[in-house]
Design an enzyme around this catalytic site. Structure first.
Site, short mmCIF file in Angstrom:
data_model
loop_
_atom_site.label_atom_id
_atom_site.label_comp_id
_atom_site.label_asym_id
_atom_site.label_seq_id
_atom_site.Cartn_x
_atom_site.Cartn_y
_atom_site.Cartn_z
N ASN A 22 2.72 -0.68 33.76
CA ASN A 22 1.90 -1.81 34.23
C ASN A 22 2.72 -3.09 34.33
O ASN A 22 3.78 -3.21 33.70
CB ASN A 22 0.73 -2.04 33.27
CG ASN A 22 -0.20 -0.86 33.20
OD1 ASN A 22 -0.32 -0.08 34.15
ND2 ASN A 22 -0.86 -0.68 32.07
N THR B 60 -2.72 -13.48 55.25
CA THR B 60 -3.68 -14.54 54.95
C THR B 60 -5.05 -13.89 54.85
O THR B 60 -5.36 -12.95 55.58
CB THR B 60 -3.70 -15.62 56.05
OG1 THR B 60 -4.01 -15.02 57.31
CG2 THR B 60 -2.35 -16.33 56.15
N HIS B 61 -5.88 -14.37 53.92
CA HIS B 61 -7.19 -13.75 53.65
C HIS B 61 -7.03 -12.29 53.25
O HIS B 61 -7.95 -11.48 53.44
CB HIS B 61 -8.11 -13.85 54.88
CG HIS B 61 -8.32 -15.23 55.38
ND1 HIS B 61 -9.36 -16.03 54.99
CD2 HIS B 61 -7.58 -15.98 56.25
CE1 HIS B 61 -9.28 -17.20 55.59
NE2 HIS B 61 -8.20 -17.20 56.35
N THR C 278 -8.18 -38.68 9.46
CA THR C 278 -7.89 -39.39 8.21
C THR C 278 -7.38 -38.43 7.15
O THR C 278 -6.44 -38.75 6.39
CB THR C 278 -9.15 -40.12 7.71
OG1 THR C 278 -9.56 -41.06 8.70
CG2 THR C 278 -8.88 -40.84 6.41
N LYS D 291 2.78 6.02 33.51
CA LYS D 291 2.23 4.81 34.14
C LYS D 291 2.91 3.58 33.53
O LYS D 291 3.06 3.46 32.32
CB LYS D 291 0.73 4.74 33.92
CG LYS D 291 0.02 3.67 34.74
CD LYS D 291 -1.50 3.80 34.59
CE LYS D 291 -2.25 2.88 35.52
NZ LYS D 291 -2.09 1.47 35.14
N ASN E 99 -5.81 -44.54 12.55
CA ASN E 99 -6.18 -44.76 13.94
C ASN E 99 -5.00 -45.12 14.83
O ASN E 99 -5.06 -44.92 16.05
CB ASN E 99 -7.25 -45.85 14.03
CG ASN E 99 -8.47 -45.50 13.21
OD1 ASN E 99 -8.57 -44.40 12.68
ND2 ASN E 99 -9.41 -46.43 13.10
#
Length: 459
Positions: A326, A187-188, A101, A324, A141
């Site tokens: 990332n 896989t895995h 409101t 380095k 509303n």
């Protein structure tokens, strides 16, 4: 110079409002009551509020419910809101009184004051009333969720879907580019049969293509806006032709096919479309985390990881380790996705709060949904242009891992049987030698078995 104030009146009494503010007493009460986060609803939502107020005024004029001079001034002021001229006067915190409101009255008061100024030339005029004129035939509303739907549709179609489409196209292009590179599947996180690097990227592209369609499908329920439903869906204090005329006016102003909901009462009670849209974005975030995590793993190293691909270098990666670099873009995307997944929980929790004829948690639903769309719309082009486009294959590394893979014994299984093939793989692993060498030592290497462990034949 100290701030000057004026006295405004509402149903609770008098309120001091900054002299320069275009909002009035009800907005000021919200500012005083809800100093919570400093976060405001975004520009797209404010723009949608302007669209609704202009459409309502135009409709009420057509139906002879609103004087033409007042209606025209409201439309002019609302169009200034649409164009962003008064964003600095939308000052209500996201975390405000239920249903929004205060946000609705913030718009009503700004437009009323500006419309009065347009009509009379005086900023002190109150010729246009925030409730009686600007909010005519409306309620928070029905207008608040309508503004949410309008803003979400615009942001999805103009920003999010193009960003998803761009990512999909780049992944498809990268798939074709890398299709000649052979590698070991996994896989895995263990050796699996050989595949093409391009096939791996084709999987990513196919996933994103599916998500494009899913998010595009969320537009259909968002096209439903219940203007005219008013407080609870009974169309009280509203001309019988107002709902369809107002919705048509919104469609004309936005060039989107908005329509009345199948059930106005359901529309008032629940935030189905927002929940549905957020679920789709959550799924997109889940898939993006999988893809970006894969790419981080494939690029790990460069000396002590898989190092099957190289990512573009975008910035130094350490304040202590020289040289380095990332996977910064992938990490950023992952963080965005974590936030979107958390936002989905917020919307789900807010959705549970629907009670009887309304969901009063609409402000946080609106903020969370629109923020999620914006985050993804900004992150995906960055991911595409600063990472995916520049990915390169380390072909020698891919070949090394593939030729070292114990899963090459899979091709022997139809010839030598599962058990013997397993023994050959186990011996190769224990002795750290190639499958081919074990076959040769056992007198099992021939044209058929040699072909069976050829990675080209296994792909």
């Amino acid at each position: 110079m100290p701030e000057q104030y004026r006295t405004e009146q509402d149903t609770l009494g008098q309120v001091l409002v900054p002299q320069s503010a275009y909002y009035g007493a009800q907005t000021q009460r919200a500012v005083d009551n809800f100093q919570i986060s400093g976060i405001r609803l975004p520009r797209s939502f404010i723009k949608a509020q302007g669209v609704i107020k202009a459409s309502a005024a135009a409709t009420n004029m057509k139906l002879n419910m609103l004087q033409n001079d007042i209606g025209s001034a409201i439309i002019e002021a609302a169009e200034e809101v649409i164009d962003g001229h008064w964003d600095g006067h939308f000052v209500v915190d996201v975390y405000q009184a239920g249903a929004g409101t205060s946000q609705n009255m913030n718009a009503n008061e700004i437009i009323a004051k500006r419309a009065s100024e347009i009509l009379t030339g005086s900023s002190a005029s109150s010729h246009v009333h925030a409730n009686d004129h600007v909010n005519m035939a409306q309620s928070t509303n029905d207008t608040f969720p309508a503004a949410l739907h309008i803003a979400a549709v615009e942001n999805i179609t103009q920003s999010l879907l193009p960003a998803i489409g761009q990512l999909q196209q780049e992944l498809e292009k990268k798939s074709e580019e890398l299709m000649s590179v052979l590698k070991s599947g996994r896989t895995h996180l263990h050796d699996a049969v050989p595949m093409r690097l391009g096939q791996e990227f084709a999987g990513y592209a196919g996933t994103i293509k599916g998500m494009y369609q899913q998010i595009e499908d969320t537009l259909e329920p968002l096209y439903e806006i219940g203007l005219g439903g008013n407080a609870i869906g009974t169309v009280i204090n509203t001309h019988p032709d107002y709902p369809q005329t107002a919705i048509a006016e919104v469609s004309h102003r936005t060039n989107f096919p908005f329509r009345a909901p199948q059930s106005t009462f359901s529309y008032m009670q629940n935030r189905n479309a927002a929940i549905n849209t957020m679920l789709a974005m959550k799924e997109l975030a889940i898939h993006l985390i999988k893809i970006t995590s894969d790419l981080r793993l494939l690029a790990s190293g460069p000396r002590t990881g898989l190092a099957e691909i190289a990512l573009p270098s975008v910035q130094p990666g350490s304040s202590i380790m020289p040289g380095k670099v990332n996977p910064a873009i992938l990490e950023m995307t992952h963080m965005v996705c974590c936030q979107v997944i958390g936002f989905e929980t917020a919307i789900a929790t807010a959705g549970i709060a629907s009670q009887l004829e309304i969901n009063v948690m609409m402000p946080v639903i609106a903020y969370t949904l629109l923020e999620s769309i914006e985050l993804l719309s900004n992150a995906l082009p960055t991911l595409t242009t600063k990472c995916i486009t520049g990915i390169q294959a380390n072909q020698d590394t891919c070949n090394y891992w593939m030729e070292s893979s114990l899963s090459l014994v899979t091709g022997l299984s139809p010839i030598l049987g599962y058990d013997l093939s397993s023994q050959i793989g186990k011996e190769a692993d224990e002795r750290n030698i190639a499958i081919k060498q074990v076959l040769q030592e056992k007198g099992l290497l021939n044209e058929q078995t040699e072909k069976a462990i050829d990675p080209q034949a296994l792909i």
